[in-house]
Write a protein that holds these residues in place. Structure first.
Motif, PDB file in Angstrom:
ATOM      1  N   PHE A  41      35.418  21.286 -23.767  1.00  0.00           N
ATOM      2  CA  PHE A  41      35.163  22.203 -24.868  1.00  0.00           C
ATOM      3  C   PHE A  41      35.938  23.500 -24.678  1.00  0.00           C
ATOM      4  O   PHE A  41      36.275  23.893 -23.561  1.00  0.00           O
ATOM      5  CB  PHE A  41      33.672  22.477 -24.983  1.00  0.00           C
ATOM      6  CG  PHE A  41      32.869  21.245 -25.304  1.00  0.00           C
ATOM      7  CD1 PHE A  41      32.807  20.764 -26.599  1.00  0.00           C
ATOM      8  CD2 PHE A  41      32.204  20.559 -24.301  1.00  0.00           C
ATOM      9  CE1 PHE A  41      32.077  19.624 -26.892  1.00  0.00           C
ATOM     10  CE2 PHE A  41      31.473  19.413 -24.581  1.00  0.00           C
ATOM     11  CZ  PHE A  41      31.412  18.955 -25.880  1.00  0.00           C
ATOM     12  N   GLY A  42      36.219  24.171 -25.782  1.00  0.00           N
ATOM     13  CA  GLY A  42      36.954  25.419 -25.787  1.00  0.00           C
ATOM     14  C   GLY A  42      37.526  25.649 -27.175  1.00  0.00           C
ATOM     15  O   GLY A  42      37.053  25.076 -28.169  1.00  0.00           O
ATOM     16  N   PHE A  43      38.558  26.480 -27.246  1.00  0.00           N
ATOM     17  CA  PHE A  43      39.165  26.806 -28.535  1.00  0.00           C
ATOM     18  C   PHE A  43      40.628  26.377 -28.634  1.00  0.00           C
ATOM     19  O   PHE A  43      41.076  25.958 -29.689  1.00  0.00           O
ATOM     20  CB  PHE A  43      39.073  28.314 -28.803  1.00  0.00           C
ATOM     21  CG  PHE A  43      37.683  28.786 -29.081  1.00  0.00           C
ATOM     22  CD1 PHE A  43      37.064  28.528 -30.289  1.00  0.00           C
ATOM     23  CD2 PHE A  43      36.968  29.484 -28.118  1.00  0.00           C
ATOM     24  CE1 PHE A  43      35.775  28.950 -30.546  1.00  0.00           C
ATOM     25  CE2 PHE A  43      35.678  29.916 -28.366  1.00  0.00           C
ATOM     26  CZ  PHE A  43      35.083  29.655 -29.574  1.00  0.00           C
ATOM     27  N   ASN A  44      41.377  26.521 -27.537  1.00  0.00           N
ATOM     28  CA  ASN A  44      42.821  26.319 -27.592  1.00  0.00           C
ATOM     29  C   ASN A  44      43.268  25.249 -26.602  1.00  0.00           C
ATOM     30  O   ASN A  44      42.965  25.333 -25.413  1.00  0.00           O
ATOM     31  CB  ASN A  44      43.555  27.629 -27.272  1.00  0.00           C
ATOM     32  CG  ASN A  44      43.138  28.746 -28.209  1.00  0.00           C
ATOM     33  OD1 ASN A  44      43.200  28.594 -29.425  1.00  0.00           O
ATOM     34  ND2 ASN A  44      42.704  29.866 -27.648  1.00  0.00           N
ATOM     35  N   ALA A  45      43.994  24.255 -27.108  1.00  0.00           N
ATOM     36  CA  ALA A  45      44.512  23.183 -26.257  1.00  0.00           C
ATOM     37  C   ALA A  45      45.922  22.842 -26.706  1.00  0.00           C
ATOM     38  O   ALA A  45      46.216  22.777 -27.905  1.00  0.00           O
ATOM     39  CB  ALA A  45      43.628  21.939 -26.340  1.00  0.00           C
ATOM     40  N   THR A  46      46.801  22.615 -25.741  1.00  0.00           N
ATOM     41  CA  THR A  46      48.170  22.255 -26.081  1.00  0.00           C
ATOM     42  C   THR A  46      48.656  21.130 -25.185  1.00  0.00           C
ATOM     43  O   THR A  46      48.224  20.987 -24.039  1.00  0.00           O
ATOM     44  CB  THR A  46      49.122  23.467 -25.959  1.00  0.00           C
ATOM     45  OG1 THR A  46      50.421  23.098 -26.449  1.00  0.00           O
ATOM     46  CG2 THR A  46      49.265  23.935 -24.526  1.00  0.00           C
ATOM     47  N   GLN A  47      49.549  20.327 -25.735  1.00  0.00           N
ATOM     48  CA  GLN A  47      50.235  19.269 -24.993  1.00  0.00           C
ATOM     49  C   GLN A  47      51.666  19.712 -24.787  1.00  0.00           C
ATOM     50  O   GLN A  47      52.337  20.152 -25.729  1.00  0.00           O
ATOM     51  CB  GLN A  47      50.210  17.961 -25.782  1.00  0.00           C
ATOM     52  CG  GLN A  47      51.109  16.868 -25.213  1.00  0.00           C
ATOM     53  CD  GLN A  47      51.120  15.610 -26.059  1.00  0.00           C
ATOM     54  OE1 GLN A  47      50.203  15.376 -26.843  1.00  0.00           O
ATOM     55  NE2 GLN A  47      52.152  14.804 -25.932  1.00  0.00           N
ATOM     56  N   LEU A  48      52.170  19.583 -23.559  1.00  0.00           N
ATOM     57  CA  LEU A  48      53.559  19.927 -23.272  1.00  0.00           C
ATOM     58  C   LEU A  48      54.417  18.672 -23.311  1.00  0.00           C
ATOM     59  O   LEU A  48      54.276  17.782 -22.476  1.00  0.00           O
ATOM     60  CB  LEU A  48      53.678  20.592 -21.894  1.00  0.00           C
ATOM     61  CG  LEU A  48      52.902  21.884 -21.649  1.00  0.00           C
ATOM     62  CD1 LEU A  48      53.305  22.487 -20.314  1.00  0.00           C
ATOM     63  CD2 LEU A  48      53.124  22.890 -22.766  1.00  0.00           C
ATOM     64  N   GLY A  49      55.312  18.614 -24.294  1.00  0.00           N
ATOM     65  CA  GLY A  49      56.306  17.555 -24.355  1.00  0.00           C
ATOM     66  C   GLY A  49      55.784  16.180 -24.712  1.00  0.00           C
ATOM     67  O   GLY A  49      54.588  15.966 -24.905  1.00  0.00           O
ATOM     68  N   LEU A  50      56.719  15.241 -24.839  1.00  0.00           N
ATOM     69  CA  LEU A  50      56.502  13.821 -25.069  1.00  0.00           C
ATOM     70  C   LEU A  50      55.558  13.552 -26.252  1.00  0.00           C
ATOM     71  O   LEU A  50      54.446  13.046 -26.075  1.00  0.00           O
ATOM     72  CB  LEU A  50      55.974  13.148 -23.807  1.00  0.00           C
ATOM     73  CG  LEU A  50      56.283  11.646 -23.688  1.00  0.00           C
ATOM     74  CD1 LEU A  50      57.781  11.404 -23.667  1.00  0.00           C
ATOM     75  CD2 LEU A  50      55.652  11.076 -22.442  1.00  0.00           C
ATOM     76  N   PRO A  51      55.984  13.854 -27.478  1.00  0.00           N
ATOM     77  CA  PRO A  51      55.119  13.638 -28.645  1.00  0.00           C
ATOM     78  C   PRO A  51      54.788  12.176 -28.891  1.00  0.00           C
ATOM     79  O   PRO A  51      53.875  11.878 -29.660  1.00  0.00           O
ATOM     80  CB  PRO A  51      55.950  14.217 -29.800  1.00  0.00           C
ATOM     81  CG  PRO A  51      57.370  14.191 -29.316  1.00  0.00           C
ATOM     82  CD  PRO A  51      57.290  14.425 -27.848  1.00  0.00           C
ATOM     83  N   GLN A  52      55.506  11.235 -28.248  1.00  0.00           N
ATOM     84  CA  GLN A  52      55.188   9.815 -28.415  1.00  0.00           C
ATOM     85  C   GLN A  52      53.807   9.477 -27.854  1.00  0.00           C
ATOM     86  O   GLN A  52      53.214   8.466 -28.223  1.00  0.00           O
ATOM     87  CB  GLN A  52      56.244   8.947 -27.728  1.00  0.00           C
ATOM     88  CG  GLN A  52      57.606   8.958 -28.392  1.00  0.00           C
ATOM     89  CD  GLN A  52      58.440  10.170 -28.011  1.00  0.00           C
ATOM     90  OE1 GLN A  52      58.024  10.989 -27.178  1.00  0.00           O
ATOM     91  NE2 GLN A  52      59.615  10.282 -28.595  1.00  0.00           N
TER      92      GLN A  52
END
Length: 259
Positions: A41-52
């Protein structure tokens, strides 16, 4: 029976994920990432690279986006895709202690400076924030096949990768005061290039978890950022304001593609 690739090396991991072996890996990682991210849980999440690899598709955080060095392909019909385009992963354009969750699918093994990428991840994570990292295990059948490919110039995995063992990665994380969880390993089938043979060896998934759990071709490691002398009282997300992380230029913060 021919089960190993003898073609010209595949340079792009994104392209490799479209192969039969790549789909096998992607399906396994999606299942593990869904299990891990759905209850963070939280507010902000990001994925670095590899959109596949859709690492945050199960996340329930209100602000999720992809951070990449290239603009990915347009989103499919009905899909909303938020993207932050950056120059490299060694200098993230986010304020310190601003992100609750960061997922790195196979980023470190293709980064020029993996230690610097991890330092940046630790910087931008909030206290008690979490990082999830996936990678190829060099101590596996796939790792042995890749090592043989370096001698014969017939690679099974992308040539550019410098694969990091789970234990080595855990040591790096501990040096950054990250508390490391148990992790997951999978994809125990031999490095076959066709869906038919990968399916025939599917029985090895259950057997591998039981008899040789450290020899999976792919792993997922989860860690939590610990800050000495800090004690959180109750869920921190209840008192935080739901805003996007600071430090991203307004012209480059999000790019939403819709069809």
């Amino acid at each position: 029976m021919q089960t190993f690739s003898s073609e010209k090396p595949i340079i792009s991991l994104g392209s490799w994920l479209e192969t039969a072996a790549g789909n096998y890996v992607r399906n396994w990682e999606h299942a593990r990432l869904d299990e891990l991210t759905v209850d963070i849980f939280g507010f902000n999440a990001t994925q670095l690279g590899l959109p596949q690899i859709q690492a945050l598709r199960a996340s329930r955080m209100p602000h999720t986006w992809l951070t990449d060095t290239n603009l990915p392909a347009p989103a499919q019909a009905g899909e909303e895709r938020r993207v932050v385009v950056i120059e490299d992963f060694e200098d993230l354009p986010f304020a310190s202690s601003s992100i609750d969750l960061i997922v790195l699918p196979h980023v470190l093994e293709f980064a020029k400076e993996p230690h610097q990428v991890l330092r940046e991840v630790e910087r931008v994570l909030i206290p008690e924030g979490q990082v999830i990292i996936s990678g190829f295990n060099p101590y596996s059948l796939w790792g042995a096949r890749q090592l043989a490919g370096r001698l014969s110039e017939s690679y099974f995995l992308p040539e550019e990768g410098e694969f990091i063992s789970p234990m080595r990665l855990k040591d790096w994380l501990k040096l950054l005061n990250m508390e490391v969880g148990d992790g997951h390993l999978g994809c125990y089938a031999p490095p076959c290039e066709t869906e038919k043979w990968l399916h025939r060896f599917s029985f090895m998934e259950n057997a591998g978890d039981k008899w040789w759990p450290f020899l999976g071709a792919v792993y997922v490691v989860q860690a939590i950022k610990r800050v000495r002398g800090m004690r959180l009282i109750g869920p921190a997300w209840k008192t935080q304001k739901a805003t996007a992380p600071q430090g991203v230029p307004a012209t480059n913060k999000t790019s939403i593609n819709r069809k």
